[in-house]
Scaffold this active site. Structure first.
Site, PDB file in Angstrom:
ATOM      1  N   ASN A  21      10.648   2.219  -1.143  1.00  0.00           N
ATOM      2  CA  ASN A  21      10.262   3.438  -0.405  1.00  0.00           C
ATOM      3  C   ASN A  21      11.169   3.641   0.808  1.00  0.00           C
ATOM      4  O   ASN A  21      11.535   4.768   1.129  1.00  0.00           O
ATOM      5  CB  ASN A  21       8.799   3.349   0.041  1.00  0.00           C
ATOM      6  N   ASN A 111       1.431   5.987   6.593  1.00  0.00           N
ATOM      7  CA  ASN A 111       1.465   4.893   5.623  1.00  0.00           C
ATOM      8  C   ASN A 111       1.411   5.479   4.222  1.00  0.00           C
ATOM      9  O   ASN A 111       0.849   6.548   4.004  1.00  0.00           O
ATOM     10  CB  ASN A 111       0.252   3.974   5.828  1.00  0.00           C
ATOM     11  N   HIS A 113       0.031   4.461   0.444  1.00  0.00           N
ATOM     12  CA  HIS A 113      -0.853   3.492  -0.223  1.00  0.00           C
ATOM     13  C   HIS A 113      -0.926   3.834  -1.707  1.00  0.00           C
ATOM     14  O   HIS A 113      -1.071   5.001  -2.069  1.00  0.00           O
ATOM     15  CB  HIS A 113      -2.240   3.536   0.412  1.00  0.00           C
TER      16      HIS A 113
HETATM   17  C1  GAR Z   1       4.300   0.361  -2.710  1.00  0.00           C
HETATM   18  O1  GAR Z   1       3.656   0.573  -3.930  1.00  0.00           O
HETATM   19  C2  GAR Z   1       3.378   0.730  -1.559  1.00  0.00           C
HETATM   20  O2  GAR Z   1       2.561   1.832  -1.811  1.00  0.00           O
HETATM   21  C3  GAR Z   1       2.565  -0.520  -1.445  1.00  0.00           C
HETATM   22  O3  GAR Z   1       3.480  -1.562  -1.638  1.00  0.00           O
HETATM   23  C4  GAR Z   1       4.541  -1.115  -2.472  1.00  0.00           C
HETATM   24  C5  GAR Z   1       5.843  -1.382  -1.754  1.00  0.00           C
HETATM   25  O4  GAR Z   1       6.942  -1.113  -2.539  1.00  0.00           O
HETATM   26  N1  GAR Z   1       1.909  -0.579  -0.192  1.00  0.00           N
HETATM   27  C6  GAR Z   1       0.728  -1.149  -0.001  1.00  0.00           C
HETATM   28  O5  GAR Z   1       0.117  -1.692  -0.884  1.00  0.00           O
HETATM   29  C7  GAR Z   1       0.225  -1.088   1.415  1.00  0.00           C
HETATM   30  N2  GAR Z   1      -1.113  -1.523   1.486  1.00  0.00           N
HETATM   31  P1  GAR Z   1       8.391  -0.996  -1.875  1.00  0.00           P
HETATM   32  O6  GAR Z   1       8.567  -2.207  -0.955  1.00  0.00           O
HETATM   33  O7  GAR Z   1       9.313  -1.050  -3.039  1.00  0.00           O
HETATM   34  O8  GAR Z   1       8.483   0.300  -1.121  1.00  0.00           O
END
Ligand code: GAR
Length: 193
Positions: A21, A111, A113
């Site tokens: 992200n 954020n 989620h």
């Molecule tokens: C993503 O799916 C994000 O939505 C989630 O972790 C992943 C990170 O992926 N976040 C959470 O669960 C927050 N509680 P990334 O490091 O590849 O962006």
């Protein structure tokens, strides 16, 4: 089309994992009329493979493992001030920020989620969604307040769950949508006519 406000908000992105992200937001920020400029990345994980990307792309970053949360938050706050950060995007950031830190940036922390909040707050979202035999899941971009995954919702995207989906395949499908959703959320809250 992103409407122009003229000035891009000075943004910090907080990560803990792969940082897909974050990379996506960096890419988005480079579009001419994008409403953000990425001036800082904070990683709570020194082993994140995003570190290589940050070095290669000369993006200013700092690592704080949150072993001493209060001390780290004070140092982070200092850097945010020095860098004149106006907006914080949590992007796969798996640490919980203190109420006092959030208060200092009230209304300026977002954020993403991987669920259709208010359903499935917290960890292991995809596992729980699959166990519950839900037909849909999705992702949400929301403002951060002192309660976990509970701040005002900015935007959501629904994703259909197929019978063959497992937590891994669902996570992959949702992540793809997250990459579309975060920029949309930023445009929604930051772009003016
Ligand atoms: C993503 O799916 C994000 O939505 C989630 O972790 C992943 C990170 O992926 N976040 C959470 O669960 C927050 N509680 P990334 O490091 O590849 O962006």
């Amino acid at each position: 089309m992103v409407k122009s406000t003229g000035i891009k908000k000075r943004t910090a992105i907080f990560i803990s994992g792969n940082g897909s992200n974050m990379k996506n937001l960096v890419k988005f920020s480079k579009i001419k009329n994008a409403p953000i400029k990425v001036d800082l990345v904070i990683s709570s994980n020194k082993k994140s493979n995003a570190i290589q990307y940050l070095k290669k792309n000369k993006i200013y970053f700092k690592i704080f493992e949150f072993k001493q949360k209060n001390k780290d938050e004070i140092k982070i706050f200092d850097i945010l001030k020095k860098k004149k950060i106006q907006l914080i995007c949590l992007a796969g950031f798996m640490k919980i920020l203190s109420g006092s830190f959030i208060k200092k940036f009230s209304g300026k922390i977002l954020n993403i989620h991987p669920s259709l909040l208010p359903k499935y707050k917290g960890l292991n979202t995809h596992e729980r969604v699959i166990l519950d035999k839900e037909k849909y899941s999705g992702c949400t971009v929301h403002f951060v307040n002192s309660k976990l995954d509970s701040g005002e919702i900015i935007i959501q995207k629904k994703v259909k769950i197929n019978k063959k989906d497992n937590p891994k395949s669902l996570s992959k499908k949702i992540l793809k949508q997250e990459h579309l959703l975060y920029p949309k959320a930023l445009i929604k809250i930051l772009s003016k006519t």
